[in-house]
Design an enzyme around this catalytic site. Structure first.
Site, PDB file in Angstrom:
ATOM      1  N   GLU A  76       0.839  -1.219   0.000  1.00 30.46           N
ATOM      2  CA  GLU A  76       0.000   0.000   0.000  1.00 30.46           C
ATOM      3  C   GLU A  76       0.865   1.257   0.000  1.00 30.46           C
ATOM      4  O   GLU A  76       0.564   2.244   0.676  1.00 30.46           O
ATOM      5  CB  GLU A  76      -1.026  -0.048   1.137  1.00 30.46           C
ATOM      6  CG  GLU A  76      -1.929  -1.273   0.972  1.00 30.46           C
ATOM      7  CD  GLU A  76      -3.262  -1.198   1.649  1.00 30.46           C
ATOM      8  OE1 GLU A  76      -3.735  -0.085   1.936  1.00 30.46           O
ATOM      9  OE2 GLU A  76      -3.838  -2.276   1.876  1.00 30.46           O
TER      10      GLU A  76
HETATM   11  C1  FAD Z   1       2.731  -9.671   0.462  1.00 30.26           C
HETATM   12  C2  FAD Z   1       2.301  -8.608  -0.486  1.00 30.26           C
HETATM   13  C3  FAD Z   1       0.950  -8.320  -0.641  1.00 30.26           C
HETATM   14  C4  FAD Z   1       0.532  -7.349  -1.552  1.00 30.26           C
HETATM   15  N1  FAD Z   1      -0.806  -7.142  -1.761  1.00 30.26           N
HETATM   16  C5  FAD Z   1      -1.199  -6.351  -2.790  1.00 30.26           C
HETATM   17  C6  FAD Z   1      -2.588  -6.264  -3.171  1.00 30.26           C
HETATM   18  O1  FAD Z   1      -3.480  -6.882  -2.540  1.00 30.26           O
HETATM   19  N2  FAD Z   1      -2.933  -5.505  -4.240  1.00 30.26           N
HETATM   20  C7  FAD Z   1      -2.004  -4.816  -4.964  1.00 30.26           C
HETATM   21  O2  FAD Z   1      -2.398  -4.139  -5.930  1.00 30.26           O
HETATM   22  N3  FAD Z   1      -0.686  -4.868  -4.625  1.00 30.26           N
HETATM   23  C8  FAD Z   1      -0.262  -5.614  -3.580  1.00 30.26           C
HETATM   24  N4  FAD Z   1       1.079  -5.694  -3.253  1.00 30.26           N
HETATM   25  C9  FAD Z   1       2.059  -4.969  -4.053  1.00 30.26           C
HETATM   26  C10 FAD Z   1       2.716  -3.811  -3.306  1.00 30.26           C
HETATM   27  O3  FAD Z   1       1.800  -2.779  -3.111  1.00 30.26           O
HETATM   28  C11 FAD Z   1       3.958  -3.399  -4.116  1.00 30.26           C
HETATM   29  O4  FAD Z   1       4.918  -4.435  -3.972  1.00 30.26           O
HETATM   30  C12 FAD Z   1       4.528  -2.080  -3.648  1.00 30.26           C
HETATM   31  O5  FAD Z   1       3.659  -1.018  -3.974  1.00 30.26           O
HETATM   32  C13 FAD Z   1       5.914  -1.798  -4.253  1.00 30.26           C
HETATM   33  O6  FAD Z   1       5.931  -1.990  -5.621  1.00 30.26           O
HETATM   34  P1  FAD Z   1       7.076  -2.882  -6.297  1.00 30.26           P
HETATM   35  O7  FAD Z   1       7.109  -4.170  -5.569  1.00 30.26           O
HETATM   36  O8  FAD Z   1       6.845  -2.914  -7.750  1.00 30.26           O
HETATM   37  O9  FAD Z   1       8.418  -2.103  -5.964  1.00 30.26           O
HETATM   38  P2  FAD Z   1       9.079  -0.965  -6.873  1.00 30.26           P
HETATM   39  O10 FAD Z   1       8.064   0.041  -7.243  1.00 30.26           O
HETATM   40  O11 FAD Z   1       9.852  -1.622  -7.946  1.00 30.26           O
HETATM   41  O12 FAD Z   1      10.097  -0.313  -5.830  1.00 30.26           O
HETATM   42  C14 FAD Z   1      11.377  -0.861  -5.554  1.00 30.26           C
HETATM   43  C15 FAD Z   1      12.084   0.089  -4.590  1.00 30.26           C
HETATM   44  O13 FAD Z   1      12.274   1.369  -5.212  1.00 30.26           O
HETATM   45  C16 FAD Z   1      11.703   2.388  -4.425  1.00 30.26           C
HETATM   46  N5  FAD Z   1      11.145   3.429  -5.284  1.00 30.26           N
HETATM   47  C17 FAD Z   1      10.348   3.280  -6.376  1.00 30.26           C
HETATM   48  N6  FAD Z   1      10.048   4.464  -6.899  1.00 30.26           N
HETATM   49  C18 FAD Z   1      10.636   5.409  -6.123  1.00 30.26           C
HETATM   50  C19 FAD Z   1      10.688   6.842  -6.145  1.00 30.26           C
HETATM   51  N7  FAD Z   1      10.010   7.560  -7.055  1.00 30.26           N
HETATM   52  N8  FAD Z   1      11.421   7.465  -5.193  1.00 30.26           N
HETATM   53  C20 FAD Z   1      12.070   6.753  -4.262  1.00 30.26           C
HETATM   54  N9  FAD Z   1      12.061   5.397  -4.173  1.00 30.26           N
HETATM   55  C21 FAD Z   1      11.348   4.750  -5.097  1.00 30.26           C
HETATM   56  C22 FAD Z   1      10.609   1.692  -3.607  1.00 30.26           C
HETATM   57  O14 FAD Z   1      10.297   2.421  -2.441  1.00 30.26           O
HETATM   58  C23 FAD Z   1      11.288   0.359  -3.314  1.00 30.26           C
HETATM   59  O15 FAD Z   1      12.154   0.499  -2.225  1.00 30.26           O
HETATM   60  C24 FAD Z   1       1.503  -6.629  -2.290  1.00 30.26           C
HETATM   61  C25 FAD Z   1       2.866  -6.891  -2.113  1.00 30.26           C
HETATM   62  C26 FAD Z   1       3.269  -7.872  -1.242  1.00 30.26           C
HETATM   63  C27 FAD Z   1       4.743  -8.177  -1.122  1.00 30.26           C
END
Ligand code: FAD
Length: 380
Positions: free
Chosen positions: A363
Site C-alpha cells: 500500500e
Molecule cells: C505480500 C504482499 C501483498 C501485496 N498485496 C497487494 C494487493 O493486494 N494488491 C495490490 O495491488 N498490490 C499488492 N502488493 C504490491 C505492493 O503494493 C507493491 O509491492 C509495492 O507497492 C511496491 O511496488 P514494487 O514491488 O513494484 O516495488 P518498486 O516500485 O519496484 O520499488 C522498488 C524500490 O524502489 C523504491 N522506489 C520506487 N520508486 C521510487 C521513487 N520515485 N522514489 C524513491 N524510491 C522509489 C521503492 O520504495 C522500493 O524500495 C503486495 C505486495 C506484497 C509483497
C-alpha cells in the site's frame, strides 16, 4: 481535547482482543509454517462483523467508525498479521471503495455479501512493471459491444486465490495516461481469468498472495466503477484509507512484540536478577513503549480525520510511515530481548519480526509515503 475511547470503541477493542487470544493464537505458528490460509478464523471474523466494519448496515456491514476499525486491526495484528491483512483489504480497499463509488446495483450485488463476510474481495492494482509507479498500468480494458475486454497480469494480490470478487484497475485509453484508467469488478470463474501460483513469502505467510492473469476476460459495462477514466482516482482515494488500516496493522505488530518482550524480561534471569533490572533492557522497553504510543497517536489521528470529514491523505501516510518503522524496530528489539529464544518459533517474536517488514512495502512503500507527505506539505 478528549483522548478517551467511547464505551462502544472500548467494547469492540476488548472483543477483538479476546477473539485474537482465544481463536487466533492457537495454531498461528502452524499456519505460518505451512502458509495456510486461516479459513475457519475468517469465518469467525465475519460472524463478529470484522469484515465490513465501516460499511453501513444497509449493505451488510457493522456501521462502525474508523477508530473502532483501527482498534480491531491493532488487536488482531498483535497475534496474527496474516488475518489482519485480510480484514484490512476487505474493509478498506474493497468494501469502502464499493460503498463510496459503486452504483446501487453494484452495492446490492457485491457489497452486501462482501461486508457480511459471506465472500471476500481482492484489490488488484500492482503489476510486474507497475508497483510504486501505479500509473504505468499495462493491463488493458478495451470497450467492445457493451463489454470491456480485459488483458494483462496483476502481481502480489492479497486474497488472490481465496477471493470471489476482484476490483481490477486497467488502462482503457493509453493516450490519456492515468486519466484513461478504469476500475472494474471481476468475479472468480469468469472465462479467461486465471489465478497464478501462491507466492512463498517471508512474512504474513497465512495470507494468500497470487498473481492474476487475464486473457480476454469479458466484463459487462455495468461492472465499471465510476465514470470513464475514474479508475486511477478510485485507486488513490481507496489506498489513502487503506494506509490507515496498514498503519494500525504495524501498530499491532509493534505492541504485540513489545508486550511479549516486557513479559519475558520479567521472568528471564541473568547475573542473578531478572533481565528487566539491567538498564540496557529497561531502556529498550522505555524506547519501545514511547515509540508505540507516538505511533498510536498518529494512527488514531488519521482515523479521526477520516471519521470527521477532514483530509487524511497526509495523516494516513504519516501514520503508515512512522508506525511501520516502529513495527520493524520494536520487533527486532523484542527478538534481542528474548536472546536465543527470540530466534525460535515458539516465542512468536521472530514471526512478528518477519511480519513487520511488509508494512514498509505494501500500500505504498515508505519511500512513496515520503513522496505523498512532502508533496502534501509543499502544496500547502
Ligand atoms: C505480500 C504482499 C501483498 C501485496 N498485496 C497487494 C494487493 O493486494 N494488491 C495490490 O495491488 N498490490 C499488492 N502488493 C504490491 C505492493 O503494493 C507493491 O509491492 C509495492 O507497492 C511496491 O511496488 P514494487 O514491488 O513494484 O516495488 P518498486 O516500485 O519496484 O520499488 C522498488 C524500490 O524502489 C523504491 N522506489 C520506487 N520508486 C521510487 C521513487 N520515485 N522514489 C524513491 N524510491 C522509489 C521503492 O520504495 C522500493 O524500495 C503486495 C505486495 C506484497 C509483497
Amino acid at each position: 481535547m478528549d483522548f478517551k475511547l467511547s464505551e462502544e470503541q472500548l467494547l469492540i477493542k476488548e472483543a477483538a482482543r479476546d477473539f485474537a487470544k482465544n481463536e487466533l493464537l492457537p495454531g498461528v505458528i502452524e499456519r505460518d509454517e505451512k502458509q495456510e490460509f486461516p479459513k475457519e478464523q475468517v469465518k469467525k471474523m465475519a460472524e463478529l462483523g470484522f469484515l465490513g466494519m465501516m460499511t453501513s448496515p444497509e449493505y451488510g456491514g457493522s456501521g462502525m467508525d474508523t477508530i473502532s476499525y483501527v482498534m480491531v486491526m491493532e488487536e488482531i495484528s498483535k497475534i496474527d498479521a496474516s488475518c489482519s491483512v485480510i480484514v484490512s483489504v476487505n474493509n478498506s480497499l474493497v468494501c469502502w471503495g464499493l460503498e463510496n463509488y459503486g452504483t446501487e446495483e453494484q452495492k446490492k450485488k457485491y457489497l452486501t455479501r462482501l461486508a457480511s463476510g459471506e465472500i471476500i474481495g481482492a484489490f488488484c492494482l500492482s503489476e510486474p512493471e507497475a508497483g510504486s509507479d501505479a500509473t504505468s498500468q499495462k493491463t488493458t480494458a478495451i470497450e467492445k459491444d457493451g463489454h470491456y475486454i480485459i488483458n494483462g497480469t496483476k502481481n502480489w494480490i492479497t486474497n488472490g486465490g481465496t477471493a470471489d470478487v476482484y476490483l481490477v484497475i486497467a488502462q482503457t485509453h493509453p493516450e490519456k495516461k492515468h486519466k484513461g484508467i478504469n476500475a472494474f469488478i471481476l468475479e472468480k470463474g469468469m472465462p479467461g481469468f486465471e489465478i497464478g501460483p501462491k507466492e512463498q513469502k517471508l512474512g504474513i505467510r497465512g495470507s494468500d498472495t497470487h498473481s492474476l492473469i487475464f486473457n480476454d476476460v469479458k466484463v459487462p459495462k455495468e461492472n465499471r466503477i465510476g465514470e470513464d477514466g475514474f479508475g486511477f482516482k478510485f485507486a488513490m482515494k481507496t489506498l489513502a484509507g487503506g494506509r490507515i488500516g496498514i498503519a494500525a496493522q504495524a501498530l499491532g505488530i509493534a505492541s504485540g512484540a513489545y508486550e511479549l518482550a516486557k513479559e519475558y524480561s520479567k521472568v528471564r534471569k541473568s547475573f542473578g536478577t531478572e533481565i528487566c533490572n539491567h538498564q540496557a533492557i529497561a531502556f529498550k522497553l522505555a524506547d519501545m513503549h514511547t515509540q508505540i504510543e507516538a505511533a498510536r497517536h498518529l494512527v488514531i489521528k488519521a482515523a479521526w480525520d477520516k471519521d470527521n470529514g477532514h483530509d487524511y491523505d497526509l495523516s494516513g501516510a504519516m501514520a503508515k510511515l512512522y508506525a511501520s518503522q516502529v513495527a520493524m524496530d520494536t520487533a527486532i528489539e523484542a527478538v534481542q530481548i528474548h536472546g536465543g529464544n527470540g530466534y525460535v518459533k515458539e516465542y512468536h517474536v521472530e514471526r512478528l519480526m518477519r511480519d513487520a517488514k511488509i508494512t514498509q512495502i505494501y500500500e505504498g512503500t515508505s519511500e512513496i509515503q515520503k513522496i505523498v507527505i512532502s508533496r502534501g506539505l509543499l502544496a500547502e
